[in-house]
Design an enzyme around this catalytic site. Sequence first.
Site, PDB file in Angstrom:
ATOM      1  CE  LYS A   1      -3.206  -2.501   2.696  1.00  0.00           C
ATOM      2  NZ  LYS A   1      -4.553  -3.012   3.241  1.00  0.00           N
TER       3      LYS A   1
ATOM      4  CD  GLN B   1      -3.637  -4.513   6.148  1.00  0.00           C
ATOM      5  OE1 GLN B   1      -4.153  -3.508   5.895  1.00  0.00           O
ATOM      6  NE2 GLN B   1      -3.873  -5.973   5.853  1.00  0.00           N
TER       7      GLN B   1
ATOM      8  CG  ASP C   1     -10.257  -0.344   4.786  1.00  0.00           C
ATOM      9  OD1 ASP C   1      -9.822  -1.352   3.832  1.00  0.00           O
ATOM     10  OD2 ASP C   1      -9.892  -0.598   5.727  1.00  0.00           O
TER      11      ASP C   1
HETATM   12  N1  GUN Z   1      -6.778  -7.099   5.265  1.00  0.00           N
HETATM   13  C1  GUN Z   1      -7.692  -8.211   4.525  1.00  0.00           C
HETATM   14  N2  GUN Z   1      -7.941  -7.333   3.852  1.00  0.00           N
HETATM   15  C2  GUN Z   1      -7.624  -5.904   4.214  1.00  0.00           C
HETATM   16  C3  GUN Z   1      -8.669  -4.651   4.050  1.00  0.00           C
HETATM   17  O1  GUN Z   1      -8.695  -5.118   2.594  1.00  0.00           O
HETATM   18  N3  GUN Z   1      -8.861  -3.988   4.437  1.00  0.00           N
HETATM   19  C4  GUN Z   1      -8.370  -3.881   5.489  1.00  0.00           C
HETATM   20  N4  GUN Z   1      -8.283  -2.745   7.027  1.00  0.00           N
HETATM   21  N5  GUN Z   1      -7.509  -4.795   6.406  1.00  0.00           N
HETATM   22  C5  GUN Z   1      -7.332  -6.028   5.425  1.00  0.00           C
END
Ligand code: GUN
Length: 281
Positions: free
Chosen positions: A53, A97, A120
């Site tokens: 990211k 996350q 998200d």
């Molecule tokens: N963990 C796995 N996929 C995601 C996601 O799309 N967003 C977040 N915040 N955590 C994750």
Amino acid sequence: MTALLLNGKELASKKREQLKKDVEQLASKQVVPGLAVILVGEDPASQTYVRAKEKACEQAGIHSVLIKKPNTITEEELLAEIERLNHDSSIDGILVQLPIPEHISEQAVIEKIAPNKDVDGFHPINIGKMMTGEDTFLPCTPFGVVEMLKEAEIDIAGKHAVVVGRSNIVGKPVGQLLLNENATVTYTHSRTKNLRELTNLADILIVAIGKPEFVGAEDVKEGAVVVDVGINRVDGKLVGDVDFDSVKDKASYITPVPGGVGPMTITMLLENTVLSARKRS
Ligand code: GUN
């Protein structure tokens, strides 16, 4: 039939080029989109995702802040950190996350994020808006799946979409987005009886159950569109939830793993962050 590839990698890179231009345009208005990512603990998969990211933000010209916290952080401390970011005017998007340690309530964390920074799309307010079809941040992976179908000019309206898996991050929202596009949606999951009879009825089959090669050719209707959201590591190799080699000869379209849905997820996160920044100005 040999399926055409739904190439997420290619679409992601096309979208990221456009994003760069959008970010440059915002810069002329003195706006730099900002994304804050909070990582709690040392989970290796999460560390990999978070690094990806950061790199993607850097390439797009998005300001990214990584906030690393130890496993021992209390819920109160984590919520205070989110509150601080909610009020930080340089931050347009906040992402915690997942998964987070068990002593912290995931729901409390998600609900603490200001809905207008919830890139998200996990906040109940944004989920509600998604359900009613209002303009809002859409969850990145489901959003990426629908974008891939649209790019390939696959008709969704009137089609029978079968979703395998019912997670809050993928299964539930991807079904909702397909419903918003006028598909007829069936949800299946680990407790579904005759699951494989249902997958055989799918015009569009979305597999997000987290089991390596769970879906084989015998579970797929001839000519179906098959989207594999799975990322499983087996003997050091990445495999999806779909047995690609056998299903590709039956489907009309299929996503590869890697290079399918995966690259789209981060791209849609960047899009949501830029969208948020645009609303700031
Ligand atoms: N963990 C796995 N996929 C995601 C996601 O799309 N967003 C977040 N915040 N955590 C994750």
